[in-house]
Design a protein around this motif. Structure first.
Motif, PDB file in Angstrom:
ATOM      1  N   GLN A  79       0.840  -1.190   0.000  1.00 25.96           N
ATOM      2  CA  GLN A  79       0.000   0.000   0.000  1.00 25.96           C
ATOM      3  C   GLN A  79       0.883   1.251   0.000  1.00 25.96           C
ATOM      4  OE1 GLN A  79      -1.919  -0.355   3.979  1.00 25.96           O
ATOM      5  NE2 GLN A  79      -1.379   1.798   4.165  1.00 25.96           N
ATOM      6  N   GLY A  80       0.360   2.321  -0.563  1.00 19.33           N
ATOM      7  CA  GLY A  80       1.102   3.568  -0.567  1.00 19.33           C
ATOM      8  C   GLY A  80       1.069   4.254  -1.916  1.00 19.33           C
ATOM      9  N   ARG A  81       1.967   5.221  -2.072  1.00 13.20           N
ATOM     10  CA  ARG A  81       2.029   6.032  -3.281  1.00 13.20           C
ATOM     11  C   ARG A  81       3.205   5.614  -4.152  1.00 13.20           C
ATOM     12  NH1 ARG A  81       1.282  12.198  -1.756  1.00 13.20           N
ATOM     13  NH2 ARG A  81       1.402  12.273  -4.006  1.00 13.20           N
ATOM     14  N   TYR A  82       2.950   5.566  -5.435  1.00 20.66           N
ATOM     15  CA  TYR A  82       3.937   5.209  -6.439  1.00 20.66           C
ATOM     16  C   TYR A  82       3.850   6.234  -7.573  1.00 20.66           C
ATOM     17  CZ  TYR A  82       4.194   0.592  -4.225  1.00 20.66           C
ATOM     18  OH  TYR A  82       4.362  -0.444  -3.327  1.00 20.66           O
ATOM     19  N   LEU A  83       4.749   6.122  -8.516  1.00 21.16           N
ATOM     20  CA  LEU A  83       4.739   6.949  -9.720  1.00 21.16           C
ATOM     21  C   LEU A  83       4.585   6.052 -10.937  1.00 21.16           C
ATOM     22  CD1 LEU A  83       7.844   9.089  -8.768  1.00 21.16           C
ATOM     23  CD2 LEU A  83       5.453   9.792  -8.576  1.00 21.16           C
ATOM     24  N   TYR A  84       4.028   6.591 -11.995  1.00 21.32           N
ATOM     25  CA  TYR A  84       3.945   5.827 -13.242  1.00 21.32           C
ATOM     26  C   TYR A  84       4.031   6.788 -14.418  1.00 21.32           C
ATOM     27  CZ  TYR A  84      -0.704   7.161 -14.886  1.00 21.32           C
ATOM     28  OH  TYR A  84      -1.768   7.865 -15.392  1.00 21.32           O
ATOM     29  N   ASP A  85       4.341   6.239 -15.565  1.00 23.52           N
ATOM     30  CA  ASP A  85       4.223   6.990 -16.806  1.00 23.52           C
ATOM     31  C   ASP A  85       3.969   6.032 -17.960  1.00 23.52           C
ATOM     32  OD1 ASP A  85       6.784   5.988 -17.382  1.00 23.52           O
ATOM     33  OD2 ASP A  85       7.769   7.922 -17.265  1.00 23.52           O
ATOM     34  N   VAL A  86       3.506   6.627 -19.067  1.00 27.02           N
ATOM     35  CA  VAL A  86       3.210   5.885 -20.284  1.00 27.02           C
ATOM     36  C   VAL A  86       4.009   6.519 -21.410  1.00 27.02           C
ATOM     37  CG1 VAL A  86       1.429   5.189 -21.935  1.00 27.02           C
ATOM     38  CG2 VAL A  86       0.872   5.371 -19.491  1.00 27.02           C
ATOM     39  N   VAL A  87       4.773   5.697 -22.120  1.00 29.11           N
ATOM     40  CA  VAL A  87       5.577   6.165 -23.251  1.00 29.11           C
ATOM     41  C   VAL A  87       5.085   5.446 -24.502  1.00 29.11           C
ATOM     42  CG1 VAL A  87       7.891   6.246 -24.261  1.00 29.11           C
ATOM     43  CG2 VAL A  87       7.577   6.648 -21.796  1.00 29.11           C
ATOM     44  N   LEU A  88       4.780   6.243 -25.525  1.00 30.86           N
ATOM     45  CA  LEU A  88       4.365   5.684 -26.815  1.00 30.86           C
ATOM     46  C   LEU A  88       5.492   5.848 -27.821  1.00 30.86           C
ATOM     47  CD1 LEU A  88       0.683   6.967 -27.153  1.00 30.86           C
ATOM     48  CD2 LEU A  88       1.507   4.813 -26.196  1.00 30.86           C
ATOM     49  N   THR A  89       5.626   4.854 -28.687  1.00 37.09           N
ATOM     50  CA  THR A  89       6.640   4.879 -29.744  1.00 37.09           C
ATOM     51  C   THR A  89       5.932   4.797 -31.085  1.00 37.09           C
ATOM     52  OG1 THR A  89       8.177   3.713 -28.274  1.00 37.09           O
ATOM     53  CG2 THR A  89       8.724   3.763 -30.624  1.00 37.09           C
ATOM     54  N   ASN A  90       6.224   5.759 -31.979  1.00 37.68           N
ATOM     55  CA  ASN A  90       5.583   5.723 -33.296  1.00 37.68           C
ATOM     56  C   ASN A  90       6.349   4.786 -34.227  1.00 37.68           C
ATOM     57  OD1 ASN A  90       7.769   7.165 -34.383  1.00 37.68           O
ATOM     58  ND2 ASN A  90       6.636   9.084 -34.577  1.00 37.68           N
ATOM     59  N   SER A  91       5.853   4.621 -35.437  1.00 34.95           N
ATOM     60  CA  SER A  91       6.453   3.663 -36.373  1.00 34.95           C
ATOM     61  C   SER A  91       7.857   4.058 -36.811  1.00 34.95           C
ATOM     62  CB  SER A  91       5.547   3.488 -37.594  1.00 34.95           C
ATOM     63  OG  SER A  91       5.329   4.748 -38.220  1.00 34.95           O
ATOM     64  N   SER A  92       8.252   5.312 -36.599  1.00 33.37           N
ATOM     65  CA  SER A  92       9.613   5.769 -36.919  1.00 33.37           C
ATOM     66  C   SER A  92      10.576   5.595 -35.750  1.00 33.37           C
ATOM     67  CB  SER A  92       9.590   7.249 -37.309  1.00 33.37           C
ATOM     68  OG  SER A  92       8.784   7.452 -38.429  1.00 33.37           O
ATOM     69  N   GLY A  93      10.050   5.156 -34.592  1.00 35.58           N
ATOM     70  CA  GLY A  93      10.894   4.946 -33.419  1.00 35.58           C
ATOM     71  C   GLY A  93      10.948   6.123 -32.463  1.00 35.58           C
ATOM     72  N   LYS A  94      10.219   7.195 -32.744  1.00 34.94           N
ATOM     73  CA  LYS A  94      10.194   8.359 -31.854  1.00 34.94           C
ATOM     74  C   LYS A  94       9.354   8.045 -30.623  1.00 34.94           C
ATOM     75  CE  LYS A  94       8.846  13.140 -31.382  1.00 34.94           C
ATOM     76  NZ  LYS A  94       8.048  14.244 -31.916  1.00 34.94           N
ATOM     77  N   LYS A  95       9.941   8.279 -29.434  1.00 36.76           N
ATOM     78  CA  LYS A  95       9.267   8.011 -28.164  1.00 36.76           C
ATOM     79  C   LYS A  95       8.736   9.311 -27.578  1.00 36.76           C
ATOM     80  CE  LYS A  95      12.011   3.983 -26.928  1.00 36.76           C
ATOM     81  NZ  LYS A  95      11.116   2.961 -26.464  1.00 36.76           N
ATOM     82  N   THR A  96       7.513   9.239 -27.041  1.00 39.83           N
ATOM     83  CA  THR A  96       6.883  10.393 -26.404  1.00 39.83           C
ATOM     84  C   THR A  96       6.222   9.948 -25.107  1.00 39.83           C
ATOM     85  OG1 THR A  96       6.395  11.318 -28.596  1.00 39.83           O
ATOM     86  CG2 THR A  96       5.211  12.260 -26.716  1.00 39.83           C
ATOM     87  N   ARG A  97       6.576  10.624 -24.016  1.00 42.43           N
ATOM     88  CA  ARG A  97       5.874  10.360 -22.748  1.00 42.43           C
ATOM     89  C   ARG A  97       4.566  11.126 -22.805  1.00 42.43           C
ATOM     90  NH1 ARG A  97       7.774  12.483 -17.115  1.00 42.43           N
ATOM     91  NH2 ARG A  97       9.267  13.383 -18.550  1.00 42.43           N
ATOM     92  N   VAL A  98       3.445  10.413 -22.741  1.00 40.84           N
ATOM     93  CA  VAL A  98       2.142  11.035 -22.954  1.00 40.84           C
ATOM     94  C   VAL A  98       1.319  11.179 -21.684  1.00 40.84           C
ATOM     95  CG1 VAL A  98       1.979  10.438 -25.413  1.00 40.84           C
ATOM     96  CG2 VAL A  98       1.149   8.829 -23.679  1.00 40.84           C
TER      97      VAL A  98
END
Length: 110
Positions: A79-98
């Motif tokens: 139990q408690g607080r955590y952090l998260y993120d989501v990163v998407l990668t397009n077909s050219s390989g560019k990563k974006t944290r969304v």
């Protein structure tokens, strides 16, 4: 800059969240050709993490990303607080944290 969305997860339960991502014009992203990854960590400096399963609906033009955790995965989180993120990668390989935010794990009795 990533959108902020906080999550609440019940320890020991299956978890599913559907989050819609919008561009700068407030239109849903067309996620055709994208892949995704997402992790939960206790802090930015933690080496241990839990991976979400990231998927998309059949129609990807709605900008929706689906995050899943199994009950086995949520059982391992104290139990408690955590952090998260989501990163998407397009077909050219560019990563974006969304998406990023705080995850609150609610303890279970059963």
């Amino acid at each position: 800059m990533a959108a902020v969305k906080n999550l609440y997860i019940d320890q020991g339960s299956d978890f599913n969240a559907q989050i819609t991502i919008y561009d700068d014009n407030n239109a849903p992203w067309d996620l055709d050709g994208y892949t995704g990854e997402a992790k939960i960590r206790k802090s930015y400096y933690s080496t241990n993490s839990v991976d979400f399963t990231v998927s998309f609906p059949v129609v990807r033009t709605t900008g929706t990303v689906i995050l899943d955790l199994t009950s086995s995965q949520t059982s391992t989180l104290e139990q408690g607080r955590y952090l998260y993120d989501v990163v998407l990668t397009n077909s050219s390989g560019k990563k974006t944290r969304v998406i990023e935010g705080i995850v609150t794990i609610n303890p279970g009795v059963t």
